[in-house]
Design an enzyme around this catalytic site. Structure first.
Site, PDB file in Angstrom:
ATOM      1  CG  ASN A  34      -1.818  -1.192   1.283  1.00 42.54           C
ATOM      2  OD1 ASN A  34      -2.390  -1.581   0.277  1.00 42.54           O
ATOM      3  ND2 ASN A  34      -1.934  -1.808   2.455  1.00 42.54           N
ATOM      4  CG  HIS A 120     -10.455  -2.137   7.321  1.00 35.52           C
ATOM      5  ND1 HIS A 120      -9.995  -2.206   8.613  1.00 35.52           N
ATOM      6  CD2 HIS A 120      -9.479  -2.652   6.538  1.00 35.52           C
ATOM      7  CE1 HIS A 120      -8.774  -2.731   8.609  1.00 35.52           C
ATOM      8  NE2 HIS A 120      -8.444  -3.007   7.362  1.00 35.52           N
ATOM      9  CD  GLU A 164     -12.900   0.596   3.482  1.00 32.77           C
ATOM     10  OE1 GLU A 164     -12.140   0.619   2.496  1.00 32.77           O
ATOM     11  OE2 GLU A 164     -13.052  -0.393   4.194  1.00 32.77           O
ATOM     12  CB  SER A 168      -9.234  -1.656   1.675  1.00 32.74           C
ATOM     13  OG  SER A 168     -10.199  -2.523   2.218  1.00 32.74           O
ATOM     14  CG  ASP A 193     -11.148   3.825   6.941  1.00 32.25           C
ATOM     15  OD1 ASP A 193     -10.150   4.234   6.309  1.00 32.25           O
ATOM     16  OD2 ASP A 193     -11.132   2.781   7.613  1.00 32.25           O
ATOM     17  CG  HIS A 196      -6.847   1.798   0.761  1.00 34.04           C
ATOM     18  ND1 HIS A 196      -5.657   1.135   0.599  1.00 34.04           N
ATOM     19  CD2 HIS A 196      -7.482   1.174   1.777  1.00 34.04           C
ATOM     20  CE1 HIS A 196      -5.583   0.142   1.454  1.00 34.04           C
ATOM     21  NE2 HIS A 196      -6.685   0.143   2.186  1.00 34.04           N
ATOM     22  CE  LYS A 227      -3.575   0.429   4.625  1.00 35.15           C
ATOM     23  NZ  LYS A 227      -4.712   0.298   5.536  1.00 35.15           N
TER      24      LYS A 227
HETATM   25  C1  LIG Z   1      -5.327  -0.427   6.593  1.00 34.45           C
HETATM   26  C2  LIG Z   1      -6.708   0.013   6.939  1.00 34.45           C
HETATM   27  C3  LIG Z   1      -7.083   0.288   8.259  1.00 34.45           C
HETATM   28  C4  LIG Z   1      -6.181  -0.025   9.415  1.00 34.45           C
HETATM   29  O1  LIG Z   1      -5.109   0.839   9.463  1.00 34.45           O
HETATM   30  P1  LIG Z   1      -3.749   0.376  10.172  1.00 34.45           P
HETATM   31  O2  LIG Z   1      -3.055   1.632  10.431  1.00 34.45           O
HETATM   32  O3  LIG Z   1      -3.058  -0.526   9.206  1.00 34.45           O
HETATM   33  O4  LIG Z   1      -4.167  -0.341  11.428  1.00 34.45           O
HETATM   34  C5  LIG Z   1      -8.327   0.808   8.487  1.00 34.45           C
HETATM   35  N1  LIG Z   1      -9.205   1.017   7.475  1.00 34.45           N
HETATM   36  C6  LIG Z   1      -8.893   0.723   6.200  1.00 34.45           C
HETATM   37  C7  LIG Z   1      -9.901   0.955   5.130  1.00 34.45           C
HETATM   38  C8  LIG Z   1      -7.639   0.201   5.895  1.00 34.45           C
HETATM   39  O5  LIG Z   1      -7.337  -0.136   4.642  1.00 34.45           O
END
Ligand SMILES: *Cc1c(COP(=O)(O)O)cnc(C)c1O
Length: 381
Positions: A34, A120, A164, A168, A193, A196, A227
């Site tokens: 990522n 997620h 999101e 992801s 969230d 990405h 990421k």
């Molecule tokens: C990677 C991810 C997380 C978690 O983040 P980390 O910092 O890796 O714990 C949360 N939400 C989404 C959509 C992700 O892709």
């Protein structure tokens, strides 16, 4: 015998072609990381971490509320608020804990939580443990979201919708305009969230300003540093009042050692580079277009996505693992993503592109991807 389920669960996982093992990655061209902008290995980012360690030591020594909060953390929080257009922001050690923190701190027994079906695991799991009523709407379906809000909103005290920004495992983007309209119409808050989306989208570099500034319409914004930023950790951006509330009442924040100051400095530097070296986003998006076009010409059926996440749906878990191994034999790292990370029957190769890739890297992937797909087709005839 106590805990017998452990042996059984591992056996079943293996017989279903779902056993997880951790291969040590080395030497291969990585098409499943990522690190979209290639910042994890940027010399100035590395130097910033080293400088930070010299200045602050390697650990923060405590939680933010006791003694773990430094100038480096405060400066980074200010910068994030500026970049995203919110009043305030708060650092977390991971996106996983930031999501858990938000849902735990904001929702109670008589509240409503509505999530996109493909959100997620950190969001869905927090919802399952929450005393609030959780409903899930069909992926990216604002009509279904509206139906759920109409059906459940009136009988609940507070309501939070979660999506999101860029999904992801599928790489598609949420209809944030549509979702935020529904939230406003039903007196609901919206959490995005953007793990990405942050740093990589061509217009304005995140899901909020991809289609004009949405910061006013999105109450809570979460993104991670693991990421596109290339480091690790996460932040929440919101009003000052919400951030003050989290500082006072969020247990995952209060009872956790603050991220090392050196890391905060390093993230700060990565953000500066992310904004200054705009060629990274440009190059990444050129690679995305090139890859999509070449797959189309070769009849490689990618899922519909315009982002750095370009999944190739395989279906069967065993076959996905097999193709992944064929690619590994050619020095190409593309992991198979299997249930429960994705729904049953939708195992896939989650191909991700990065600004560190060259056109030649993509060509190599295309050649061996086509070869692997053709050979599995022959095997099943
Ligand atoms: C990677 C991810 C997380 C978690 O983040 P980390 O910092 O890796 O714990 C949360 N939400 C989404 C959509 C992700 O892709």
């Amino acid at each position: 015998m106590a805990f017998e389920f452990i042996t059984q669960a591992l056996r079943t996982q293996a017989s279903d072609a779902l056993l997880r093992t951790r291969a040590i990655s080395h030497g291969a061209i990585n098409f499943c990381a990522n690190d979209y902008l290639g910042l994890s290995t940027h010399p100035e980012v590395i130097a910033a971490w080293q400088r930070g360690a010299n200045e602050y030591g390697v650990g923060s020594g405590g939680s933010a509320l006791v003694s773990g909060y430094s100038h480096a953390h405060a400066a980074l929080e200010d910068k994030l608020a500026d970049i995203t257009g919110y009043e305030s922001s708060l650092l977390f050690n991971s996106g996983y804990s930031a999501n858990q923190a938000l849902i735990k701190a904001l929702l109670n027994k008589n509240d409503l939580l509505i999530q996109d079906k493909l959100n997620h695991a950190s969001l869905i799991e927090a919802g399952m443990y929450s005393p609030a009523t959780m409903k899930r709407f069909k992926h990216n379906d604002c009509v279904h979201l509206a139906q759920l809000l109409e059906q459940y909103r009136a009988t609940h005290t507070n309501s939070l919708v979660v999506t999101e920004g860029v999904f992801s495992m599928d790489g598609d983007m949420a209809d944030l305009q549509g979702v935020s309209q529904q939230c406003k119409a039903h007196d609901s808050w919206l959490l995005v969230d953007d793990a990405h989306g942050f740093g990589v989208l061509p217009q304005g570099q995140n899901s909020l300003n991809q289609h004009g500034s949405l910061a006013r319409d999105v109450d809570l914004y979460m993104a991670t540093f693991g990421k596109a930023v290339g480091v690790s950790g996460a932040f929440v951006a919101a009003s000052k009042e919400v951030i003050d509330y989290l500082v006072n009442f969020s247990k995952p924040y209060i009872y956790s050692t603050a991220m090392p100051s050196a890391m905060a400095l390093c993230i700060d530097k990565a953000l500066t580079i992310m904004m200054a070296e705009t060629w990274r986003v440009t190059h990444l998006n050129q690679l995305i277009s090139y890859f999509k076009q070449q797959c189309f010409l070769r009849n490689i059926p990618l899922m519909p996505s315009d982002t750095a996440i370009q999944p190739l749906l395989i279906g069967d878990a065993c076959k996905a693992v097999y193709i992944s191994q064929l690619l590994a034999n050619h020095g190409l790292l593309v992991k198979a993503i299997r249930p429960p990370t994705v729904p049953v029957g939708t195992s896939r190769l989650r191909i991700t592109l990065s600004a560190n890739h060259s056109v030649a890297d993509i060509d190599l992937l295309l050649t061996h991807l086509k070869g692997a797909l053709d050979s599995t087709k022959r095997d099943t005839l």
